[in-house]
Design a protein around this motif. Structure first.
Motif, PDB file in Angstrom:
ATOM      1  N   ALA A 207      40.470  41.211  40.200  1.00 22.33           N
ATOM      2  CA  ALA A 207      39.825  40.343  39.160  1.00 22.33           C
ATOM      3  C   ALA A 207      39.692  41.099  37.880  1.00 22.33           C
ATOM      4  CB  ALA A 207      38.387  39.673  39.710  1.00 22.33           C
ATOM      5  N   ASN A 208      39.392  42.173  38.005  1.00 16.97           N
ATOM      6  CA  ASN A 208      39.287  43.115  36.696  1.00 16.97           C
ATOM      7  C   ASN A 208      40.852  43.011  36.020  1.00 16.97           C
ATOM      8  OD1 ASN A 208      36.857  43.996  36.871  1.00 16.97           O
ATOM      9  ND2 ASN A 208      37.226  45.796  37.842  1.00 16.97           N
ATOM     10  N   GLY A 239      44.495  26.556  35.637  1.00 21.84           N
ATOM     11  CA  GLY A 239      44.302  26.260  36.712  1.00 21.84           C
ATOM     12  C   GLY A 239      44.882  27.627  37.907  1.00 21.84           C
ATOM     13  N   VAL A 240      45.732  28.370  37.508  1.00 19.16           N
ATOM     14  CA  VAL A 240      46.585  29.328  38.382  1.00 19.16           C
ATOM     15  C   VAL A 240      45.245  30.576  38.364  1.00 19.16           C
ATOM     16  CG1 VAL A 240      48.210  31.030  38.604  1.00 19.16           C
ATOM     17  CG2 VAL A 240      48.747  28.715  37.902  1.00 19.16           C
ATOM     18  N   ALA A 241      44.675  30.516  37.021  1.00 17.70           N
ATOM     19  CA  ALA A 241      43.682  31.938  36.964  1.00 17.70           C
ATOM     20  C   ALA A 241      42.554  31.521  37.917  1.00 17.70           C
ATOM     21  CB  ALA A 241      43.292  31.958  35.487  1.00 17.70           C
ATOM     22  N   GLU A 248      46.130  39.683  44.437  1.00 16.58           N
ATOM     23  CA  GLU A 248      47.176  40.656  43.595  1.00 16.58           C
ATOM     24  C   GLU A 248      48.169  39.568  43.133  1.00 16.58           C
ATOM     25  OE1 GLU A 248      50.340  44.058  45.125  1.00 16.58           O
ATOM     26  OE2 GLU A 248      49.203  43.105  46.641  1.00 16.58           O
ATOM     27  N   GLU A 249      48.578  38.536  43.525  1.00 21.52           N
ATOM     28  CA  GLU A 249      49.530  37.586  42.914  1.00 21.52           C
ATOM     29  C   GLU A 249      48.946  37.169  41.978  1.00 21.52           C
ATOM     30  OE1 GLU A 249      52.360  34.274  45.299  1.00 21.52           O
ATOM     31  OE2 GLU A 249      50.214  34.279  45.788  1.00 21.52           O
ATOM     32  N   GLY A 250      47.642  36.616  41.778  1.00 21.65           N
ATOM     33  CA  GLY A 250      46.963  36.263  40.640  1.00 21.65           C
ATOM     34  C   GLY A 250      47.113  37.296  39.456  1.00 21.65           C
ATOM     35  N   ALA A 251      46.791  38.400  39.899  1.00 18.23           N
ATOM     36  CA  ALA A 251      46.916  39.650  38.955  1.00 18.23           C
ATOM     37  C   ALA A 251      48.296  39.923  38.216  1.00 18.23           C
ATOM     38  CB  ALA A 251      46.441  41.108  39.589  1.00 18.23           C
ATOM     39  N   ARG A 252      49.214  39.799  39.047  1.00 20.37           N
ATOM     40  CA  ARG A 252      50.662  39.986  38.925  1.00 20.37           C
ATOM     41  C   ARG A 252      51.051  38.784  37.876  1.00 20.37           C
ATOM     42  NH1 ARG A 252      51.832  41.325  44.065  1.00 20.37           N
ATOM     43  NH2 ARG A 252      53.042  39.149  44.102  1.00 20.37           N
ATOM     44  N   GLU A 322      33.993  44.070  33.012  1.00 25.19           N
ATOM     45  CA  GLU A 322      34.735  44.761  34.174  1.00 25.19           C
ATOM     46  C   GLU A 322      33.926  45.225  35.116  1.00 25.19           C
ATOM     47  OE1 GLU A 322      37.100  48.896  34.508  1.00 25.19           O
ATOM     48  OE2 GLU A 322      38.148  47.404  33.225  1.00 25.19           O
ATOM     49  N   TYR A 323      34.226  44.566  36.456  1.00 23.91           N
ATOM     50  CA  TYR A 323      33.181  44.795  37.525  1.00 23.91           C
ATOM     51  C   TYR A 323      33.073  46.507  37.834  1.00 23.91           C
ATOM     52  CZ  TYR A 323      33.584  40.029  38.670  1.00 23.91           C
ATOM     53  OH  TYR A 323      33.479  38.658  38.343  1.00 23.91           O
ATOM     54  N   ASN A 324      32.383  46.887  38.172  1.00 26.26           N
ATOM     55  CA  ASN A 324      31.968  48.417  38.540  1.00 26.26           C
ATOM     56  C   ASN A 324      32.049  48.548  40.099  1.00 26.26           C
ATOM     57  OD1 ASN A 324      31.152  50.922  39.013  1.00 26.26           O
ATOM     58  ND2 ASN A 324      29.023  50.832  38.299  1.00 26.26           N
ATOM     59  N   LEU A 325      33.231  49.202  40.627  1.00 27.24           N
ATOM     60  CA  LEU A 325      33.709  49.191  41.970  1.00 27.24           C
ATOM     61  C   LEU A 325      32.699  50.193  42.491  1.00 27.24           C
ATOM     62  CD1 LEU A 325      37.528  48.938  41.600  1.00 27.24           C
ATOM     63  CD2 LEU A 325      35.872  47.111  41.572  1.00 27.24           C
ATOM     64  N   ASP A 326      32.001  50.769  42.133  1.00 29.70           N
ATOM     65  CA  ASP A 326      31.052  51.870  42.642  1.00 29.70           C
ATOM     66  C   ASP A 326      29.757  51.068  43.058  1.00 29.70           C
ATOM     67  OD1 ASP A 326      32.463  54.054  42.283  1.00 29.70           O
ATOM     68  OD2 ASP A 326      31.932  54.657  40.482  1.00 29.70           O
TER      69      ASP A 326
END
Length: 445
Positions: A207-208, A239-241, A248-252, A322-326
């Motif tokens: 998502a980031n 729509g795709v977003a 991963e497909e959406g990020a690419r 941006e999401y904090n992954l910690d």
């Protein structure tokens, strides 16, 4: 604007049109999976574009279905009229949201949809970003006995707070975080598996990447000419977003899209046709005549370089967050807070953001499109128009139709208003061109 790397130049023509082609493919495949959910046994969750919480649902392998997207697709494919009539014959008022009525008709007809069969939901997740969401969830609860989780997100308390852009308070964040943890517990009970926080980190990481790429896409339209039309092409990308969020497909896809748009911006490649007037679109498009609606503007050289739809319906991807992954759950709570509050502000208090966009994107015309079906989006647009006219030297067009109901769409009336709008823009451009030599002479003297 970022420059083109050597890899860009080597790709050449192959990069052009990639976003639209890949977007249509991904969207088609997503609907094919929805259509086959009954056979594959996928768990299905109904969600909304404003606060979908798919980040949690992906951790439990839910297939997410967006009823808003399903409904607008019936309008684009010329099927919404019969569905609206079906729901009204069943007892729903003509004044109710067209998205809701189309979905109700699909549900009552065993999920039959122009793109396949919409499966029944195992779970519904909603927020208070739109007042209709709450009542919509109750409909599924009555029809299917669907468990419904409603996340109450604190909103901006005033126009001043919305304009300030301050971050959410710690109390508000904790309030939303508690509800997300309750959603996780509900999913664990329904699915019978424990929540995997590392999987949530993976989803938030994608998502980031999507958010960073989406902001690059929007920013590319500052170029002249703009590389894409925010209303016609932007709706595909949006729509795709939403459908591929947190994958991963959406990020690419969005990273490739950003690369394409920056490539086009650097080379001065815009959509087909000449960009004569740079426009902002406020509201929801007219889907029953979507192609023709766009042509009414593009035939005059009007290009929509930004749209409020790409703000409030992007799930917060347009925000610099941006999401904090910690701290994945706490960070997700803050992201949901920011996204839902931003979406509501973009619908109700969008003047400041619009004024900023006028400056950043060199906009010379604003198109307001209130619709019969959605009072939430349409509320206050007339007042906004008055405020913008007083603050910026732009022309504003105010046209009314609908996002679903062709019965209240008059192409002839729309054309008359749009033609007059562009005649005014052309006249103003001629006057300015004539005045430039006189201004230059005065400054020289």
């Amino acid at each position: 604007m970022k420059g083109i790397g050597r890899g860009h130049r080597e790709q050449g023509p192959g990069i052009l049109g990639r976003g639209q082609a890949e977007g249509k493919r991904l969207f088609r495949e997503w609907f094919e999976r929805i259509d086959g959910a009954a056979q594959t046994g996928d768990r299905v969750a109904y969600v909304f574009v404003m606060g979908s919480l798919v980040e949690v649902l992906r951790c439990f392998d839910f297939l997410t279905v967006f009823p808003e997207i399903n409904s607008l697709q019936t309008a684009v494919r010329k099927r919404s009229g019969e569905l609206l009539s079906y729901a009204e014959d069943y007892g729903y008022s003509p004044d109710i949201c067209g998205y809701v009525k189309a979905d109700v008709a699909v549900q009552l007809q065993k999920g039959r949809h122009p793109l396949g069969t919409i499966p029944r939901p195992d779970l519904a997740v909603l927020t208070n970003a739109c007042n209709t969401y709450l009542k919509w969830g109750e409909i599924w609860e009555r029809l299917h006995g669907t468990p419904v989780v409603a996340v109450d997100v604190p909103q901006s308390r005033s126009m001043a707070e919305a304009s300030a852009g301050a971050g959410p308070s710690l109390a508000d964040r904790r309030y939303v975080e508690m509800q997300i943890r309750e959603l996780i517990e509900t999913c664990e009970t329904l699915v019978g598996t424990r929540f995997d926080i590392d999987r949530l980190r993976d989803v938030l990481g994608y998502a980031n990447r999507m958010g960073a790429a989406w902001r690059r896409v929007l920013d590319a339209n500052r170029a002249v000419p703009a590389p894409f039309d925010a209303m016609s092409e932007g709706t595909i990308y949006l729509g795709v977003a939403n459908a591929m969020r947190g994958t991963e497909e959406g990020a690419r896809y969005l990273e490739d899209l950003a690369e394409e748009m920056e490539y086009k911006a650097t080379l001065g490649i815009g959509p087909s046709g000449q960009e004569k007037h740079r426009l902002a679109f406020i509201g929801v498009p007219c889907y029953p005549i979507f192609r023709r609606f766009h042509e009414l503007f593009s035939e005059w050289g009007g290009a929509f370089v930004t749209s409020s739809y790409l703000w409030f319906a992007s799930g917060g991807l347009d925000l610099d967050h941006e999401y904090n992954l910690d701290d994945p759950i706490g960070s997700l709570a803050e992201g949901v807070l920011r996204a839902v509050r931003h979406a509501t502000d973009a619908m109700l208090f969008h003047d400041r953001q619009l004024l900023s966009s006028i400056d950043q994107f060199a906009i010379d015309g604003v198109v307001y499109h209130p619709v019969k079906s959605c009072r939430t989006v349409s509320t206050g647009l007339a007042d906004s128009r008055r405020a913008v006219l007083g603050a910026r030297d732009v022309l504003c067009l105010y046209i009314e139709s609908d996002m679903m109901d062709k019965r209240v769409v008059s192409e002839a009336q729309l054309k008359n208003r749009i033609d007059a709008f562009f005649e005014g823009l052309d006249s103003r451009r001629l006057r300015r061109a004539a005045a430039e030599p006189l201004t230059a002479a005065k400054e020289a003297g």
